[in-house]
Enzyme design. Structure first.
Site, PDB file in Angstrom:
ATOM      1  N   PRO A 153      30.787  34.216  44.014  1.00  0.00           N
ATOM      2  CA  PRO A 153      30.178  34.050  42.692  1.00  0.00           C
ATOM      3  C   PRO A 153      30.328  35.290  41.824  1.00  0.00           C
ATOM      4  O   PRO A 153      29.967  36.376  42.234  1.00  0.00           O
ATOM      5  CB  PRO A 153      28.704  33.805  43.028  1.00  0.00           C
ATOM      6  CG  PRO A 153      28.497  34.503  44.337  1.00  0.00           C
ATOM      7  CD  PRO A 153      29.792  34.370  45.083  1.00  0.00           C
ATOM      8  N   ASP A 179      26.476  34.528  40.472  1.00  0.00           N
ATOM      9  CA  ASP A 179      25.640  35.576  41.021  1.00  0.00           C
ATOM     10  C   ASP A 179      24.751  36.055  39.871  1.00  0.00           C
ATOM     11  O   ASP A 179      25.266  36.445  38.825  1.00  0.00           O
ATOM     12  CB  ASP A 179      26.535  36.711  41.520  1.00  0.00           C
ATOM     13  CG  ASP A 179      25.852  37.563  42.566  1.00  0.00           C
ATOM     14  OD1 ASP A 179      24.761  37.176  43.027  1.00  0.00           O
ATOM     15  OD2 ASP A 179      26.409  38.612  42.921  1.00  0.00           O
ATOM     16  N   GLN A 204      35.684  44.160  47.665  1.00  0.00           N
ATOM     17  CA  GLN A 204      34.667  43.301  48.277  1.00  0.00           C
ATOM     18  C   GLN A 204      34.580  43.470  49.789  1.00  0.00           C
ATOM     19  O   GLN A 204      33.796  42.775  50.430  1.00  0.00           O
ATOM     20  CB  GLN A 204      34.949  41.829  47.958  1.00  0.00           C
ATOM     21  CG  GLN A 204      34.850  41.503  46.491  1.00  0.00           C
ATOM     22  CD  GLN A 204      33.459  41.692  45.959  1.00  0.00           C
ATOM     23  OE1 GLN A 204      32.477  41.438  46.649  1.00  0.00           O
ATOM     24  NE2 GLN A 204      33.345  42.160  44.728  1.00  0.00           N
ATOM     25  N   TRP A 234      31.134  41.225  49.360  1.00  0.00           N
ATOM     26  CA  TRP A 234      30.986  39.826  49.748  1.00  0.00           C
ATOM     27  C   TRP A 234      31.623  39.517  51.100  1.00  0.00           C
ATOM     28  O   TRP A 234      31.072  38.772  51.900  1.00  0.00           O
ATOM     29  CB  TRP A 234      31.594  38.944  48.661  1.00  0.00           C
ATOM     30  CG  TRP A 234      31.202  37.512  48.748  1.00  0.00           C
ATOM     31  CD1 TRP A 234      29.936  37.012  48.852  1.00  0.00           C
ATOM     32  CD2 TRP A 234      32.072  36.385  48.768  1.00  0.00           C
ATOM     33  NE1 TRP A 234      29.972  35.641  48.912  1.00  0.00           N
ATOM     34  CE2 TRP A 234      31.272  35.239  48.850  1.00  0.00           C
ATOM     35  CE3 TRP A 234      33.465  36.247  48.687  1.00  0.00           C
ATOM     36  CZ2 TRP A 234      31.815  33.950  48.876  1.00  0.00           C
ATOM     37  CZ3 TRP A 234      33.998  34.973  48.702  1.00  0.00           C
ATOM     38  CH2 TRP A 234      33.188  33.839  48.804  1.00  0.00           C
ATOM     39  N   LYS A 240      43.759  53.140  35.906  1.00  0.00           N
ATOM     40  CA  LYS A 240      42.690  52.177  36.078  1.00  0.00           C
ATOM     41  C   LYS A 240      42.249  51.684  34.696  1.00  0.00           C
ATOM     42  O   LYS A 240      42.176  52.472  33.752  1.00  0.00           O
ATOM     43  CB  LYS A 240      41.523  52.924  36.728  1.00  0.00           C
ATOM     44  CG  LYS A 240      40.638  52.094  37.583  1.00  0.00           C
ATOM     45  CD  LYS A 240      39.717  53.031  38.337  1.00  0.00           C
ATOM     46  CE  LYS A 240      38.290  52.603  38.171  1.00  0.00           C
ATOM     47  NZ  LYS A 240      37.378  53.480  38.881  1.00  0.00           N
ATOM     48  N   LYS A 251      36.676  50.843  30.128  1.00  0.00           N
ATOM     49  CA  LYS A 251      36.263  50.786  28.737  1.00  0.00           C
ATOM     50  C   LYS A 251      36.475  52.145  28.079  1.00  0.00           C
ATOM     51  O   LYS A 251      36.951  52.232  26.954  1.00  0.00           O
ATOM     52  CB  LYS A 251      34.783  50.409  28.643  1.00  0.00           C
ATOM     53  CG  LYS A 251      34.577  48.905  28.609  1.00  0.00           C
ATOM     54  CD  LYS A 251      33.113  48.570  28.433  1.00  0.00           C
ATOM     55  CE  LYS A 251      32.839  47.135  28.885  1.00  0.00           C
ATOM     56  NZ  LYS A 251      31.434  46.899  29.214  1.00  0.00           N
TER      57      LYS A 251
END
Length: 1051
Positions: free
Chosen positions: A47, A86, A561, A565, A598, A601
RNA sequence: GGGCUUGUAGCUCAGUUGGUUAGAGCACUGUGCUGAUAACGCAGGGGUCACAGGUUCGAAUCCUGUCAAGCCCA
């Protein structure tokens, strides 16, 4: 009739139309309905959180998530793909805090947890529309209508049930966790915050004597940079495999013995003469008792002895590490493993507790010099200096951070370390190294899962505790019903979040005092890791669905993850069911910008996925992600790289498709099924096609995305640049013979098959081709390519030797072109002869069999083999290092030299006749077999020859008047074709030609009138002045002049 | 500080158990071809296979170390 296809493809228009069609006909829903009762293929959606906009990395994950379910549907499986969101956790809270202008927890408490959590809940789906739009546009088929949401009561109740299960197995406990803590702000810092505040600082560097319990004047020499932690010392750690020594030295007239790591003796004593008495491994020290430096606090457990730990290093210090479990993470871990007591000596404000009498109330960092003085006075300080190193400070207030023990709840995962590892070994990881590398290592070094969070918006820890300090009775609640029973009222309508759940209390069954919920929430990763159960509200509902959907066949997320997760799914499933929760997993690399940086922002280099989608469409976007790099690798990304896919792949395929449809609509070919084609090109294409089906299918079955996609690209290129290029004339023929039929059937089969192989990766283009090529002709065919059956490999069509032969023919044609270029003979000028030399008899036969192709491609009148005697070539013999090196080892260089010294032509002749070659090296004779040396063919000076390895192409470049005339005719045809094009004629339009030409050219055209008329679809060729309504062009070439007029006719 | 991964042409990537002159596509240059093509063919320039040692007859490939980048952990 097929729908006419414009060779100019507008990708986004095409994709929009396909999207509308899918929606209108509910194709996604039909993939479920039509597979009712079929075997299940289980996919779990990890999620995402919808409180931020989706970016390219989400497109990456979703593209990979989508392709296997699509593949499996075509293989006949049923794939229900439930979405999920999530919704809990700190990122949500931080967004709301920002909105409210808060920056600490107290402000939240004052504002009211109920109102705060309400805002969190509202903000969770801020960007849900963006997510839905993007998911739809990239054709990630996932059911968002029934998506599970982690904040719902049902979801939380399932999570509670899991926690209760752990509680009953004694896998849930309260302990201490070491956190970076700012004593001034009174709060722990996240690792992100800690990394903001590292600075070089000067700290004490002290070497302290710890007296051994039963050997007078003998000490462990221990190094530390935090003297303030010495009052809480409970042990000394040594490395089991490091060598330690006892040294003897004079100290103020007394002989003392000090124990430390052997390799550090020189560094510690700085050249001072010391006597090494004894040497031994660290493990020998295990359990050795020493006298504590301080005894301010009572001990609940035995302490003050040597423990063994792998984390001990001999880079600094003495190889003996002071252990203070409350103030160091390694120390805490050692304390757990060795059942050491945890001594808490510091208050939350960073000052010593009253029991530490000499320094009570003193800030610990300020106490460092006082402690050093005190130890010096007792003769226990070996050396005290200052030491500069990098240390974290609070980024807000610049106070040095303390590593500080906080009470925390844990899941006892370390107890199941072996099960976690054993089950992991059965999972198919892509890339494979994750299994034993990153993930496997993580499991081997597993520490208990720190579960609790002192926050507001999340799943509450369902543990209630008695308020009576001397009772402290605890209960874990595993369902709403159980909670209702304990509380003595119906709580089925209760919001299970804070603050409502905090208000539920009851009388302690032990002492009658009040039972209150502990205030903690649980880690959000526990939420998402519970999804196999909680998405179904298992076990309270949907037991059957759960059974059918557990474990997953396939999951896919990015590599970050592993500890997220992937771990939470694996850990929960292992502890709960002793079973894996996923069988196959693709672990994606991260996505970088076009410069390899990478995306962030702050760097302003974020690529907006919509820019890519609007410019190039979803298929090209997806295809780039599948083919550019293997899945596990990090990948550079830019919109331009995606555009490249359109140019090099999409358009190539589209134009083959457009070519087929254009001519098929003119000819209306009858049957488009293939049987056993007579034409070699057709047989070859079908052979390559079935190799492709075989390889791509195998790759899909192995979750090998790269090999499921890249070979299709290669095939389409060959299809376009060899099969279609070489077959073009077969489609133009005026008759409707069987060869033409065969060409249509073959090309049709190739296109439809490629579309199917492409369907999981490029769902739009595949659908577009399918709808026109299959559905428009056969209404009984499955409604969508995504409901169609995956292509079967037809082994009877695979002919590997044919594939090799055709490759050789292509190679020879390529050399022929090279030879032409060297000879400066353009292709339009026919030449009398091309002669070739090839590697083996099979290729010789292949060349002769395909002579027509070669003649046509190279525009030569005759193709033949070069005689071995070598009219145009000479030979050399090249020893093959692989064979000879392996056979003769270090004699190889000498043998190689000897071979080079032989007469090359004679040696080549020997080898070509199949006989072994004899060479003498140092009186020894070696037999070189024909497969141990390669005969290379070289062009002799003055011939128009190109060569590569065993292959040679030689051209006869002399021109006859006939050849020149034919060349002129061909030049002329070229002019007419250009004129047709600029006059905007259709490919099938017939024309009249009016030609005024200089004498040689006119003669050439008269001689080749049939050829000219056939090529240009000319019904009447006249050598008259063009009429006024004709399109006219004047040109000069090869010393000839021409004026051409062209007029469309109806005949 | 530890673990894992990556480093090959300007860019994106192949490179098998160590073995012929390290390849492809894009971009660039020249040239040819073309009534499906936004293409395509042929050729050219462009490489310290991150660096340094080692093993070997032989290393992009195996070993050790170093450097750089990324992720996770501390």
């Amino acid at each position: 009739m097929f729908k006419p296809v414009n060779s100019k493809l507008n990708v986004t228009e095409m994709e929009d139309a396909v999207l509308k069609m899918w929606k209108k006909r509910e194709i996604f829903k039909k993939t479920l309905d039509q597979r009712e009762g079929a075997p299940e293929y289980v996919f779990y959606e990890g999620p995402p959180t919808a409180n931020g906009r989706p970016g390219v990395h989400h497109v990456l994950a979703r593209a990979f998530k989508d392709m296997f379910p699509r593949y499996k549907i075509m293989r006949g499986y049923r794939v229900s793909r439930r979405g999920g969101w999530d919704t809990h956790g700190l990122p949500v809270e931080i967004e709301v805090e920002k909105k409210l202008g808060f920056n600490n927890k107290q402000q939240i408490e004052e504002y009211g947890v109920a109102k705060f959590n309400e805002m969190c809940k509202d903000s969770v789906f801020t960007y849900i529309k963006d997510w839905e739009k993007l998911t739809d546009r990239i054709a990630f088929w996932v059911d968002l209508e029934t998506a599970y949401v982690t904040y719902t009561n049902d979801y939380i109740e399932s999570v509670w049930w899991i926690l209760k299960n752990f509680w009953e197995k004694d896998l849930l406990f309260k302990g201490y966790k070491i956190v970076p803590y700012c004593p001034r702000c009174g709060t722990p810092l996240s690792s992100h915050e800690v990394s903001l505040g590292y600075e070089d600082t000067s700290d004490p560097s002290v070497f302290v004597r710890f007296p051994l319990a039963d050997s007078p004047d003998t000490y462990f020499l221990v190094w530390t940079t935090t003297p303030w932690t010495l009052p809480s010392n409970v042990a000394i750690a040594a490395h089991p495999d490091v060598d330690y020594v006892t040294v003897e030295r004079k100290n103020e007239g007394v002989t003392e013995k000090l124990i430390l790591a052997k390799s550090l003796v020189e560094k510690v004593f700085r050249g001072e003469e010391v006597k090494i008495m004894d040497s031994f491994k660290g493990k020998k020290l295990k359990g050795a008792k020493y006298s504590p430096l301080y005894t301010f606090l009572p001990l609940e457990k035995s302490a003050h002895y040597v423990v063994l730990g792998d984390f001990v290093t001999v880079e600094d210090g003495t190889g003996l590490v002071h252990q203070s479990p409350a103030y160091g993470a390694d120390d805490m871990e050692m304390a757990k493993q060795n059942d050491l007591p945890v001594l808490l000596t510091v208050q939350p404000d960073g000052t010593f507790i009253p029991e530490i009498t000499p320094w009570r109330g003193v800030f610990v960092k300020d106490a460092d010099p006082l402690i050093i003085q005190e130890l010096q006075a007792r003769g226990l300080m070996f050396r005290a200096e200052q030491y500069t190193h990098s240390y974290p400070f609070c980024w807000r207030c610049h106070t040095p951070l303390l590593y500080y023990a906080r009470e925390s709840w844990f899941v006892r995962t370390s107890e199941k370390r072996e099960e976690l590892t054993r089950l992991n070994k059965t999972i198919n990881w892509v890339p494979e190294h994750i299994k034993d590398g990153r993930f496997g290592r993580w499991l081997e070094n597993n520490v208990d899962w720190a579960l609790s969070r002192e926050r507001y918006w999340g799943t509450p820890l369902p543990v209630w505790e008695c308020a009576n300090d001397s009772c402290k009775h605890r209960e874990c609640v595993g369902s709403v019903a159980e909670l209702s029973e304990k509380a003595g009222r119906d709580l089925s309508e209760l919001d299970l979040h804070r603050p409502y759940v905090d208000e539920i209390s009851w009388k302690c069954e032990k002492c009658g005092d009040e039972m209150n919920r502990v205030k903690d929430l649980i880690d959000v990763w526990f939420d998402s890791g519970s999804m196999p159960y909680a998405q179904w509200h298992y076990p309270f509902e949907n037991q059957e669905q759960f059974k059918a959907q557990y474990p997953a066949d396939y999951i896919c997320e990015a590599v970050d993850q592993t500890r997220g997760w992937f771990y939470s799914l694996h850990a929960i499933s292992t502890l709960l069911n002793d079973q894996v929760s996923f069988k196959n997993v693709i672990c994606l690399g991260l996505i970088l910008d076009g410069e390899g940086r990478k995306m962030s922002k702050s760097a302003g280099n974020i690529v907006n996925p919509w820019d890519v989608l609007d410019a190039h469409g979803a298929d090209a976007f997806r295809w780039y992600l599948y083919t550019a790099t293997p899945p596990g690798q990090e990948r550079r990304f830019s919109s331009d790289l995606v555009g490249e896919v359109i140019r090099s792949f999409t358009l190539t395929l589209w134009n083959v498709y457009s070519f087929f449809v254009t001519y098929a609509n003119l000819d209306n070919p009858q049957a488009l099924t293939v049987t056993a084609p007579a034409n070699d090109l057709d047989r070859w294409l079908l052979s390559e096609l079935n190799v492709l089906v075989r390889d791509v299918t195998k790759a899909y079955d192995e979750y090998d995305v790269t090999n499921a996609t890249r070979p299709i690209e290669k095939f389409v290129e060959t299809l376009s640049t060899w099969y279609v290029r070489r077959s073009r004339r077969r489609f133009w023929k005026n008759d409707s013979g069987s060869d033409k039929q065969s060409a249509y059937s073959t090309l049709y089969t190739a296109l439809v098959t490629v579309a199917k192989l492409l369907a999981p990766a490029m769902p739009f283009l595949a659908e577009e081709l399918y709808q026109n090529l299959v559905r428009s002709a056969d209404e009984t065919a499955p409604e969508s390519i995504h409901l169609a059956a995956w292509p079967q490999v037809m082994d009877e069509f695979i002919d590997e030797s044919l594939n090799r032969e055709m490759a050789a023919v292509m190679k020879l044609v390529s050399l022929g072109h090279a030879a032409r270029q060297k000879a400066n003979r353009k292709v339009r000028q026919p030449l009398a002869e091309a002669a070739f030399s090839v590697g083996n008899p099979a290729e010789r036969a292949a060349l002769l069999k395909n002579a027509d192709i070669v003649q046509d491609e190279l525009n030569v009148k005759r193709v033949r083999l070069l005689d071995a005697a070598g009219e145009a070539v000479s030979h050399t013999v090249k020893p093959l290092p692989k064979q000879l090196g392996q056979k003769y080892g270090n004699q190889f260089p000498a043998i190689q030299k000897a071979i080079f010294a032989l007469d090359a032509e004679a040696a080549a002749a020997t080898l070509l006749s199949g006989k072994p070659l004899e060479v003498q090296v140092g009186g020894e004779t070696f037999q070189i077999l024909s497969d141990e040396a390669e005969v290379k063919t070289h062009a002799k000076e003055g011939f128009a020859v190109a060569e590569d390895g065993a292959y040679v192409a030689a051209l006869v470049t002399a021109l006859t008047p006939e050849l020149i005339a034919e060349g002129l005719a061909r030049e002329f045809v070229r002019r007419v074709q250009d004129l047709r094009k600029s006059a905007d004629l259709d490919v099938a339009d017939r024309i009249e030609l009016f030609v005024e030409a200089s004498a040689n050219l006119k003669a050439a055209l008269e001689a080749h009138a049939d050829y000219v008329q056939a090529e240009t679809l000319t019904t009447r060729l006249s050598f008259e002045a063009p009429p006024a309504d004709a399109s006219v062009v004047e040109d000069a070439f090869e010393g000839e002049k021409v004026k051409v007029g062209l007029r469309k006719t109806n005949k």
